[in-house]
Design a protein around this motif. Structure first.
Motif, PDB file in Angstrom:
ATOM      1  N   PHE A 184       0.816  -1.212   0.000  1.00 14.07           N
ATOM      2  CA  PHE A 184       0.000   0.000   0.000  1.00 14.07           C
ATOM      3  C   PHE A 184       0.853   1.266   0.000  1.00 14.07           C
ATOM      4  O   PHE A 184       0.428   2.303  -0.516  1.00 14.07           O
ATOM      5  CB  PHE A 184      -0.977  -0.020   1.181  1.00 14.07           C
ATOM      6  N   LEU A 185       2.057   1.189   0.551  1.00  9.62           N
ATOM      7  CA  LEU A 185       2.977   2.327   0.456  1.00  9.62           C
ATOM      8  C   LEU A 185       3.358   2.562  -1.005  1.00  9.62           C
ATOM      9  O   LEU A 185       3.323   3.698  -1.501  1.00  9.62           O
ATOM     10  CB  LEU A 185       4.221   2.067   1.301  1.00  9.62           C
ATOM     11  N   LEU A 186       3.711   1.480  -1.723  1.00  9.15           N
ATOM     12  CA  LEU A 186       4.058   1.595  -3.136  1.00  9.15           C
ATOM     13  C   LEU A 186       2.856   2.018  -3.968  1.00  9.15           C
ATOM     14  O   LEU A 186       2.956   2.899  -4.840  1.00  9.15           O
ATOM     15  CB  LEU A 186       4.601   0.260  -3.642  1.00  9.15           C
ATOM     16  N   ALA A 187       1.698   1.409  -3.710  1.00  9.00           N
ATOM     17  CA  ALA A 187       0.493   1.729  -4.486  1.00  9.00           C
ATOM     18  C   ALA A 187       0.088   3.181  -4.284  1.00  9.00           C
ATOM     19  O   ALA A 187      -0.308   3.874  -5.227  1.00  9.00           O
ATOM     20  CB  ALA A 187      -0.644   0.795  -4.081  1.00  9.00           C
ATOM     21  N   GLY A 188       0.175   3.667  -3.046  1.00  5.10           N
ATOM     22  CA  GLY A 188      -0.132   5.065  -2.781  1.00  5.10           C
ATOM     23  C   GLY A 188       0.840   5.998  -3.468  1.00  5.10           C
ATOM     24  O   GLY A 188       0.459   7.064  -3.971  1.00  5.10           O
ATOM     25  N   THR A 189       2.118   5.609  -3.516  1.00  3.54           N
ATOM     26  CA  THR A 189       3.129   6.435  -4.183  1.00  3.54           C
ATOM     27  C   THR A 189       2.825   6.566  -5.668  1.00  3.54           C
ATOM     28  O   THR A 189       2.886   7.664  -6.237  1.00  3.54           O
ATOM     29  CB  THR A 189       4.529   5.821  -3.988  1.00  3.54           C
ATOM     30  N   VAL A 190       2.490   5.446  -6.297  1.00  6.68           N
ATOM     31  CA  VAL A 190       2.159   5.475  -7.723  1.00  6.68           C
ATOM     32  C   VAL A 190       0.933   6.354  -7.958  1.00  6.68           C
ATOM     33  O   VAL A 190       0.910   7.174  -8.887  1.00  6.68           O
ATOM     34  CB  VAL A 190       1.919   4.053  -8.246  1.00  6.68           C
ATOM     35  N   LYS A 191      -0.081   6.225  -7.124  1.00  9.81           N
ATOM     36  CA  LYS A 191      -1.278   7.051  -7.280  1.00  9.81           C
ATOM     37  C   LYS A 191      -0.952   8.530  -7.092  1.00  9.81           C
ATOM     38  O   LYS A 191      -1.494   9.393  -7.787  1.00  9.81           O
ATOM     39  CB  LYS A 191      -2.367   6.625  -6.297  1.00  9.81           C
ATOM     40  N   GLY A 192      -0.043   8.823  -6.170  1.00 13.18           N
ATOM     41  CA  GLY A 192       0.353  10.208  -5.961  1.00 13.18           C
ATOM     42  C   GLY A 192       1.055  10.809  -7.155  1.00 13.18           C
ATOM     43  O   GLY A 192       0.938  12.004  -7.419  1.00 13.18           O
ATOM     44  N   VAL A 193       1.781   9.979  -7.915  1.00 17.87           N
ATOM     45  CA  VAL A 193       2.518  10.480  -9.078  1.00 17.87           C
ATOM     46  C   VAL A 193       1.625  10.594 -10.304  1.00 17.87           C
ATOM     47  O   VAL A 193       1.612  11.620 -10.987  1.00 17.87           O
ATOM     48  CB  VAL A 193       3.726   9.573  -9.388  1.00 17.87           C
ATOM     49  N   ILE A 194       0.854   9.539 -10.615  1.00 19.12           N
ATOM     50  CA  ILE A 194       0.113   9.523 -11.887  1.00 19.12           C
ATOM     51  C   ILE A 194      -1.397   9.570 -11.711  1.00 19.12           C
ATOM     52  O   ILE A 194      -2.128   9.589 -12.697  1.00 19.12           O
ATOM     53  CB  ILE A 194       0.497   8.297 -12.737  1.00 19.12           C
ATOM     54  N   GLY A 195      -1.907   9.556 -10.469  1.00 17.93           N
ATOM     55  CA  GLY A 195      -3.339   9.729 -10.250  1.00 17.93           C
ATOM     56  C   GLY A 195      -4.163   8.455 -10.298  1.00 17.93           C
ATOM     57  O   GLY A 195      -5.378   8.512 -10.161  1.00 17.93           O
ATOM     58  N   LEU A 196      -3.539   7.316 -10.493  1.00 21.14           N
ATOM     59  CA  LEU A 196      -4.257   6.037 -10.494  1.00 21.14           C
ATOM     60  C   LEU A 196      -3.273   4.927 -10.169  1.00 21.14           C
ATOM     61  O   LEU A 196      -2.074   5.171 -10.023  1.00 21.14           O
ATOM     62  CB  LEU A 196      -4.937   5.773 -11.845  1.00 21.14           C
ATOM     63  N   GLY A 197      -3.784   3.696 -10.023  1.00 21.70           N
ATOM     64  CA  GLY A 197      -2.910   2.553  -9.840  1.00 21.70           C
ATOM     65  C   GLY A 197      -2.956   1.911  -8.470  1.00 21.70           C
ATOM     66  O   GLY A 197      -2.422   0.817  -8.292  1.00 21.70           O
ATOM     67  N   LEU A 198      -3.614   2.556  -7.477  1.00 24.83           N
ATOM     68  CA  LEU A 198      -3.584   1.995  -6.121  1.00 24.83           C
ATOM     69  C   LEU A 198      -4.229   0.605  -6.052  1.00 24.83           C
ATOM     70  O   LEU A 198      -3.578  -0.352  -5.634  1.00 24.83           O
ATOM     71  CB  LEU A 198      -4.228   2.964  -5.124  1.00 24.83           C
ATOM     72  N   PRO A 199      -5.485   0.436  -6.454  1.00 23.40           N
ATOM     73  CA  PRO A 199      -6.077  -0.904  -6.358  1.00 23.40           C
ATOM     74  C   PRO A 199      -5.437  -1.905  -7.309  1.00 23.40           C
ATOM     75  O   PRO A 199      -5.352  -3.097  -6.997  1.00 23.40           O
ATOM     76  CB  PRO A 199      -7.551  -0.666  -6.692  1.00 23.40           C
ATOM     77  N   THR A 200      -4.975  -1.424  -8.463  1.00 21.45           N
ATOM     78  CA  THR A 200      -4.371  -2.331  -9.436  1.00 21.45           C
ATOM     79  C   THR A 200      -3.088  -2.932  -8.885  1.00 21.45           C
ATOM     80  O   THR A 200      -2.864  -4.152  -8.962  1.00 21.45           O
ATOM     81  CB  THR A 200      -4.074  -1.575 -10.745  1.00 21.45           C
ATOM     82  N   ILE A 201      -2.224  -2.100  -8.316  1.00 24.64           N
ATOM     83  CA  ILE A 201      -0.977  -2.587  -7.729  1.00 24.64           C
ATOM     84  C   ILE A 201      -1.271  -3.448  -6.513  1.00 24.64           C
ATOM     85  O   ILE A 201      -0.651  -4.502  -6.304  1.00 24.64           O
ATOM     86  CB  ILE A 201      -0.061  -1.408  -7.363  1.00 24.64           C
ATOM     87  N   ALA A 202      -2.225  -3.010  -5.688  1.00 27.65           N
ATOM     88  CA  ALA A 202      -2.560  -3.779  -4.486  1.00 27.65           C
ATOM     89  C   ALA A 202      -3.027  -5.183  -4.851  1.00 27.65           C
ATOM     90  O   ALA A 202      -2.581  -6.174  -4.254  1.00 27.65           O
ATOM     91  CB  ALA A 202      -3.628  -3.046  -3.676  1.00 27.65           C
ATOM     92  N   MET A 203      -3.913  -5.293  -5.828  1.00 27.66           N
ATOM     93  CA  MET A 203      -4.401  -6.610  -6.228  1.00 27.66           C
ATOM     94  C   MET A 203      -3.286  -7.446  -6.830  1.00 27.66           C
ATOM     95  O   MET A 203      -3.176  -8.647  -6.566  1.00 27.66           O
ATOM     96  CB  MET A 203      -5.545  -6.465  -7.237  1.00 27.66           C
ATOM     97  N   GLY A 204      -2.431  -6.825  -7.642  1.00 26.95           N
ATOM     98  CA  GLY A 204      -1.365  -7.575  -8.294  1.00 26.95           C
ATOM     99  C   GLY A 204      -0.349  -8.131  -7.314  1.00 26.95           C
ATOM    100  O   GLY A 204      -0.008  -9.320  -7.360  1.00 26.95           O
ATOM    101  N   LEU A 205       0.148  -7.287  -6.409  1.00 26.75           N
ATOM    102  CA  LEU A 205       1.180  -7.735  -5.474  1.00 26.75           C
ATOM    103  C   LEU A 205       0.609  -8.644  -4.390  1.00 26.75           C
ATOM    104  O   LEU A 205       1.204  -9.679  -4.055  1.00 26.75           O
ATOM    105  CB  LEU A 205       1.873  -6.519  -4.850  1.00 26.75           C
ATOM    106  N   LEU A 206      -0.521  -8.276  -3.831  1.00 23.42           N
ATOM    107  CA  LEU A 206      -1.105  -9.120  -2.795  1.00 23.42           C
ATOM    108  C   LEU A 206      -1.596 -10.439  -3.373  1.00 23.42           C
ATOM    109  O   LEU A 206      -1.623 -11.458  -2.674  1.00 23.42           O
ATOM    110  CB  LEU A 206      -2.260  -8.393  -2.097  1.00 23.42           C
ATOM    111  N   GLY A 207      -1.978 -10.419  -4.657  1.00 22.03           N
ATOM    112  CA  GLY A 207      -2.410 -11.648  -5.312  1.00 22.03           C
ATOM    113  C   GLY A 207      -1.311 -12.682  -5.432  1.00 22.03           C
ATOM    114  O   GLY A 207      -1.586 -13.858  -5.697  1.00 22.03           O
TER     115      GLY A 207
END
Length: 254
Positions: free
Chosen positions: A23-46
């Motif tokens: 969630f730290l990484l996903a939040g960082t990506v969302k902060g930079v480009i405005g999206l990606g939090l749930p996508t990264i969370a699902m991918g890595l946690l999956g």
């Protein structure tokens, strides 16, 4: 609180560290480009837990960060008037998908998650800038909404085909950011309803998801700081390449 602590203790130190770092990484990506939090969370946690469990953890961080995103911009009323057929279709499609498909686990769900991530990455890397004629919106919007809802219910990923569709509408930057926040908010709420109906989202899961909000917000702050110092275009390209590799791994390994 004891229930939440017990939830994380049940995960164990390694999985708990994965959740916080994800969630730290996903939040960082969302902060930079405005999206990606749930996508990264699902991918890595999956990689380490069932998709339904991963989806339950992302509900609070995704809902609150997307509500924050859609609250600013001044275009909410106009976007609601234009996008409501798609938004309604997302909600109904997610509900129908939860009844029909669900996220019960098994190799096909993990492979479906990998396929969704890979498809999204390829669309971000290879799909040219499209422009949709206004006359196609009445039928294409609801169709994209139903498809997005079905994919959301099955994988927890709600960017395909909603994001390419919204990007093709020719919205101004502020309008697009707010439209994405609106679409993601509806998808998150619909996903939460589907998980709750299936028994995968209870008090313990919501509490654990609330704690995951802390690293997500910290990551968003870090991402906004980074956005002023790095190339957003390059960062976005690296994001899609990494997401594609992750999706390919999940698709092959199951």
């Amino acid at each position: 609180m004891n229930t939440v602590l017990a939830y994380y203790q049940h995960l164990g130190p390694a999985l708990m560290a994965l959740v916080l770092l994800t969630f730290l990484l996903a939040g960082t990506v969302k902060g930079v480009i405005g999206l990606g939090l749930p996508t990264i969370a699902m991918g890595l946690l999956g990689l380490a837990m069932a998709p339904a469990q991963a989806a339950a953890l992302l509900i609070v961080p995704s809902a609150l960060t997307n509500l924050w995103q859609l609250a600013f911009g001044g275009h909410l009323r106009g976007l609601l008037g234009r996008l409501w057929p798609m938004l309604l279709a997302i909600f109904l499609g997610t509900g129908a998908g939860a009844l029909w498909l669900g996220m019960e686990g098994g190799p096909w769900v993990v492979r479906g998650l990998g396929a969704a991530l890979l498809l999204y990455a390829l669309s971000g890397l290879c799909l040219p800038a499209l422009r949709l004629a206004a006359r196609h919106e009445p039928w294409l919007g609801p169709l994209c909404g139903v498809l997005t809802g079905a994919i959301t219910a099955a994988t927890g990923v709600f960017v395909i085909p909603a994001v390419p569709y919204l990007q093709a509408l020719g919205l101004q930057r502020d309008q697009l950011v707010q439209a994405l926040g609106l679409s993601f908010s509806v998808s998150t709420l619909a996903l939460a309803a589907g998980l709750a109906w299936g028994g995968a989202l209870g008090g313990a899961e919501l509490g654990a998801s609330l704690l995951a909000l802390v690293p997500a917000l910290l990551g968003m702050w870090l991402g906004q700081w980074l956005r002023q110092r790095i190339s957003a275009v390059l960062f976005k390209r690296v994001f899609f390449v990494g997401l594609g590799l992750l999706g390919a791994h999940l698709l092959v390994s199951g």
